[in-house]
Design a protein around this motif. Structure first.
Motif, PDB file in Angstrom:
ATOM      1  N   PHE A 181      40.580  51.893  47.097  1.00 14.83           N
ATOM      2  CA  PHE A 181      41.267  50.809  47.734  1.00 14.83           C
ATOM      3  C   PHE A 181      42.506  50.896  47.463  1.00 14.83           C
ATOM      4  O   PHE A 181      43.016  51.200  46.357  1.00 14.83           O
ATOM      5  N   PRO A 182      43.544  50.399  48.205  1.00 14.27           N
ATOM      6  CA  PRO A 182      43.245  50.015  49.566  1.00 14.27           C
ATOM      7  C   PRO A 182      43.629  51.026  50.738  1.00 14.27           C
ATOM      8  O   PRO A 182      44.278  50.782  51.994  1.00 14.27           O
ATOM      9  N   ALA A 183      43.286  52.276  50.670  1.00 10.93           N
ATOM     10  CA  ALA A 183      43.501  53.438  51.663  1.00 10.93           C
ATOM     11  C   ALA A 183      43.160  53.238  52.852  1.00 10.93           C
ATOM     12  O   ALA A 183      43.637  53.000  53.949  1.00 10.93           O
ATOM     13  N   PRO A 184      41.826  52.761  53.013  1.00 16.38           N
ATOM     14  CA  PRO A 184      41.281  52.653  54.181  1.00 16.38           C
ATOM     15  C   PRO A 184      41.608  51.374  54.811  1.00 16.38           C
ATOM     16  O   PRO A 184      42.034  51.397  56.095  1.00 16.38           O
ATOM     17  N   GLN A 185      41.613  50.326  54.382  1.00 18.24           N
ATOM     18  CA  GLN A 185      42.146  48.971  54.506  1.00 18.24           C
ATOM     19  C   GLN A 185      43.617  49.145  55.116  1.00 18.24           C
ATOM     20  O   GLN A 185      43.977  48.497  56.202  1.00 18.24           O
ATOM     21  N   LEU A 190      47.290  49.657  60.180  1.00 18.91           N
ATOM     22  CA  LEU A 190      48.084  50.599  61.108  1.00 18.91           C
ATOM     23  C   LEU A 190      47.399  50.809  62.516  1.00 18.91           C
ATOM     24  O   LEU A 190      48.076  51.482  63.357  1.00 18.91           O
ATOM     25  N   GLY A 191      46.143  50.386  62.713  1.00 16.53           N
ATOM     26  CA  GLY A 191      45.687  50.703  63.911  1.00 16.53           C
ATOM     27  C   GLY A 191      44.579  51.531  64.148  1.00 16.53           C
ATOM     28  O   GLY A 191      43.936  51.900  65.292  1.00 16.53           O
ATOM     29  N   LYS A 314      48.055  42.133  56.061  1.00 13.90           N
ATOM     30  CA  LYS A 314      46.550  42.443  56.133  1.00 13.90           C
ATOM     31  C   LYS A 314      46.204  42.881  54.890  1.00 13.90           C
ATOM     32  O   LYS A 314      45.105  42.304  54.413  1.00 13.90           O
ATOM     33  N   VAL A 315      46.932  43.759  54.250  1.00 15.73           N
ATOM     34  CA  VAL A 315      46.342  44.339  53.221  1.00 15.73           C
ATOM     35  C   VAL A 315      46.703  43.544  51.651  1.00 15.73           C
ATOM     36  O   VAL A 315      45.959  43.395  50.847  1.00 15.73           O
ATOM     37  N   TRP A 316      47.900  43.118  51.657  1.00 20.16           N
ATOM     38  CA  TRP A 316      48.525  42.445  50.287  1.00 20.16           C
ATOM     39  C   TRP A 316      47.752  41.335  49.986  1.00 20.16           C
ATOM     40  O   TRP A 316      47.286  41.030  48.986  1.00 20.16           O
ATOM     41  N   PRO A 317      47.105  40.439  50.896  1.00 15.91           N
ATOM     42  CA  PRO A 317      46.335  39.291  50.472  1.00 15.91           C
ATOM     43  C   PRO A 317      44.970  39.776  50.071  1.00 15.91           C
ATOM     44  O   PRO A 317      44.310  39.187  49.089  1.00 15.91           O
ATOM     45  N   GLN A 318      44.220  40.780  50.677  1.00 18.85           N
ATOM     46  CA  GLN A 318      43.275  41.482  49.747  1.00 18.85           C
ATOM     47  C   GLN A 318      43.494  41.984  48.493  1.00 18.85           C
ATOM     48  O   GLN A 318      42.558  42.046  47.601  1.00 18.85           O
TER      49      GLN A 318
END
Length: 338
Positions: A181-185, A190-191, A314-318
């Motif tokens: 985490f958070p490589a896949p996210q 990025l689409g 999208k990722v920083w809140p996770q």
């Protein structure tokens, strides 16, 4: 009588010699031997050479009193297996791309678009830098001694058949990411479609069509291992990639102060070498990849900002939930402005 006295003296001499020999054998038997390993990098690779040199420096600085054994990529298992051995103390020193299985806060090293330029990244990761300071405490909590980073540079996406310079074009491309985490996210933001795959299985995944590309590394790795499978490399700069030089805490505490200084000084020398060489090394392999026929793209500022904005939103809140708001507040305070 004289003869008996001589025999007595000879026996005493032999006994003293035997005791001395036994002591020497005992000292030799208990001489410090350190096992060094890397989870990524074969012998002769930049990472492999750095690990080898770390061991050589330790032996030189100790005048041979500390012995080292070096293990390269896959010689002790996959990435997670070797990191497990390191935490358990079966590997004493390591150059690794850390796994988050023991503490998800280690994922701060993979915070997308935390830094946006070489100068910002090197300042953040250098001793005394704000990222460097965060990592030291996290490593200590899982029983590892943090020596410091071994920077490689900004990573990107290697792919075949198609490439993407924006989020819309990434649609339909399935890429391998690291299993942390958070490589896949990040790549999903990025689409891309993603598959988290251990490093040792990437070649097979590309050959069998499980994935269309690889999105975890600086260009060296894609050029060195997959240039026959990949057509393009887009330097998306989603992570500033760096290995970490670390030691098992129990091994470290079992060393004398002199031994600790030798190991630490050698680590600092390895780090300093890489901080000087990293940018030049990355540029060298960008040129080598192009010479080999791989088409290289560096997104412009507007394209990087599109990627960075999406990943941060999208990722920083996770990451707030995974690594904690306190760490993320530090990142938000110090990260490169968009």
């Amino acid at each position: 009588m004289l003869k008996m006295k001589n025999i007595h003296v000879t026996l005493k001499t032999l006994l003293a010699s035997a005791v001395a020999t036994a002591c020497l054998m005992s000292t030799s038997a208990y001489a410090l031997t350190l096992k060094l390993a890397t989870d990524s990098g074969t012998q002769g690779s930049p990472a492999g050479d750095a690990l080898k040199k770390w061991g050589e420096l330790i032996e030189q600085k100790s005048n041979g009193e500390i012995k080292t054994k070096v293990f390269y990529q896959n010689e002790l298992g996959g990435q997670q297996e070797v990191f497990d051995l390191h935490v358990a103390g079966d590997v004493d020193l390591m150059l690794n791309w850390p796994m988050t299985s023991y503490d998800k806060r280690i994922g701060v090293i993979y915070t997308p678009y935390m830094t946006m330029s070489w100068d910002e990244a090197l300042n953040a990761y250098s001793p005394g830098g704000w990222v460097n300071n965060m990592l030291g405490g996290i490593y200590s909590d899982i029983g590892l001694k943090f020596f410091g980073p071994w920077p490689e540079g900004f990573n990107g996406v290697g792919s075949r058949g198609k490439y993407a310079l924006n989020i819309a074009d990434a649609d339909g491309l399935k890429v391998r990411t690291m299993t942390v985490f958070p490589a896949p996210q990040t790549m999903q933001a990025l689409g891309y479609q993603t598959a988290a795959i251990d490093w040792g299985e990437v070649y097979t995944a590309l050959q069998t069509g499980v994935v269309d590309g690889e999105a975890g590394n600086v260009i060296y790795w894609d050029y060195e291992y997959f240039r026959d499978s990949l057509d393009y490399y887009v330097q998306t700069k989603h992570f500033f990639m760096t290995g970490i030089l670390s030691g098992n805490q129990e091994t470290w505490e079992g060393m004398s102060e002199e031994e600790q200084k030798i190991v630490s000084d050698a680590a600092i020398e390895i780090m300093n070498d890489q901080f000087k060489a990293a940018k030049q090394q990355d540029d060298h392999y960008i040129a080598k990849a192009q010479e080999a026929g791989m088409k290289y793209f560096e997104p412009n500022e507007a394209q990087i900002r599109e990627f960075a904005k999406a990943a941060r939103e999208k990722v920083w809140p996770q990451m707030d939930k995974e690594v904690g708001p306190e760490i993320m507040d530090t990142i938000r305070k110090n990260a490169s402005p968009l």
